[in-house]
Design a protein around this motif. Structure first.
Motif, short mmCIF file in Angstrom:
data_model
loop_
_atom_site.label_atom_id
_atom_site.label_comp_id
_atom_site.label_asym_id
_atom_site.label_seq_id
_atom_site.Cartn_x
_atom_site.Cartn_y
_atom_site.Cartn_z
N ARG A 55 0.83 -1.20 0.00
CA ARG A 55 0.00 0.00 0.00
C ARG A 55 0.87 1.26 0.00
O ARG A 55 0.57 2.23 -0.69
N LEU A 56 1.96 1.24 0.75
CA LEU A 56 2.89 2.37 0.77
C LEU A 56 3.45 2.62 -0.62
O LEU A 56 3.51 3.76 -1.08
N LYS A 57 3.88 1.57 -1.30
CA LYS A 57 4.42 1.69 -2.65
C LYS A 57 3.37 2.26 -3.61
O LYS A 57 3.67 3.14 -4.43
N GLN A 58 2.14 1.79 -3.47
CA GLN A 58 1.06 2.27 -4.33
C GLN A 58 0.81 3.76 -4.08
O GLN A 58 0.64 4.54 -5.04
N LEU A 59 0.81 4.18 -2.84
CA LEU A 59 0.60 5.59 -2.52
C LEU A 59 1.76 6.46 -3.00
O LEU A 59 1.54 7.58 -3.47
N GLU A 60 2.98 5.95 -2.91
CA GLU A 60 4.13 6.72 -3.41
C GLU A 60 4.05 6.90 -4.92
O GLU A 60 4.35 7.97 -5.43
N ASP A 61 3.64 5.86 -5.64
CA ASP A 61 3.49 5.97 -7.09
C ASP A 61 2.40 6.97 -7.46
O ASP A 61 2.56 7.79 -8.37
N GLU A 62 1.29 6.91 -6.73
CA GLU A 62 0.19 7.84 -6.99
C GLU A 62 0.61 9.27 -6.69
O GLU A 62 0.29 10.20 -7.44
N ASN A 63 1.36 9.46 -5.62
CA ASN A 63 1.84 10.78 -5.25
C ASN A 63 2.77 11.34 -6.32
O ASN A 63 2.68 12.53 -6.68
N ALA A 64 3.66 10.52 -6.85
CA ALA A 64 4.57 10.97 -7.91
C ALA A 64 3.79 11.37 -9.16
O ALA A 64 4.12 12.38 -9.81
N LYS A 65 2.76 10.59 -9.50
CA LYS A 65 1.94 10.92 -10.66
C LYS A 65 1.23 12.25 -10.47
O LYS A 65 1.19 13.10 -11.38
N LEU A 66 0.68 12.48 -9.29
CA LEU A 66 -0.01 13.74 -9.02
C LEU A 66 0.95 14.92 -9.04
O LEU A 66 0.59 16.01 -9.51
N LYS A 67 2.17 14.73 -8.57
CA LYS A 67 3.16 15.81 -8.62
C LYS A 67 3.50 16.18 -10.05
O LYS A 67 3.66 17.35 -10.38
N ARG A 68 3.62 15.16 -10.92
CA ARG A 68 3.89 15.44 -12.33
C ARG A 68 2.73 16.20 -12.97
O ARG A 68 2.93 17.14 -13.74
N LEU A 69 1.49 15.79 -12.65
CA LEU A 69 0.33 16.47 -13.21
C LEU A 69 0.28 17.93 -12.74
O LEU A 69 -0.05 18.83 -13.53
N LEU A 70 0.58 18.18 -11.47
CA LEU A 70 0.58 19.53 -10.95
C LEU A 70 1.65 20.37 -11.64
O LEU A 70 1.42 21.52 -12.01
N ALA A 71 2.84 19.81 -11.83
CA ALA A 71 3.92 20.55 -12.50
C ALA A 71 3.53 20.90 -13.93
O ALA A 71 3.78 22.02 -14.40
#
Length: 87
Positions: A55-71
């Motif tokens: 679950r931690l790995k899944q949340l980290e991947d999702e967080n990275a994706k959201l950071k890219r979208l925000l940028a």
């Protein structure tokens, strides 16, 4: 970030071995890692079960994706402001 040569399941297994009473030096020698690496992994995965680590790995991947979208969105805003600001 560099990919770990151990999976989450292997890391949690090593931590469980150490919690069961195996000496840290013996554990590190057997698995081929330094004590510093072991303690870094213990700080990150200590007290976790395998499902928690996944679950931690899944949340980290999702967080990275959201950071890219925000940028990307922020970059688009800057470009639009530049285009509208100049005649």
């Amino acid at each position: 970030m560099r990919k770990s040569r151990f999976t989450e399941a292997q890391i949690i297994g090593m931590l469980k071995e150490q919690e069961a009473g195996m000496a840290t030096a013996e554990l590190c020698r057997r698995h081929g890692l330094s004590p510093a690496t072991f303690y870094k992994l213990k700080a990150r995965y200590g007290g976790m079960e395998l499902s928690d680590a996944k679950r931690l790995k899944q949340l980290e991947d999702e967080n990275a994706k959201l950071k890219r979208l925000l940028a990307d969105a922020m970059l688009d805003n800057v470009v639009l402001k530049d285009l509208l600001g100049k005649p």
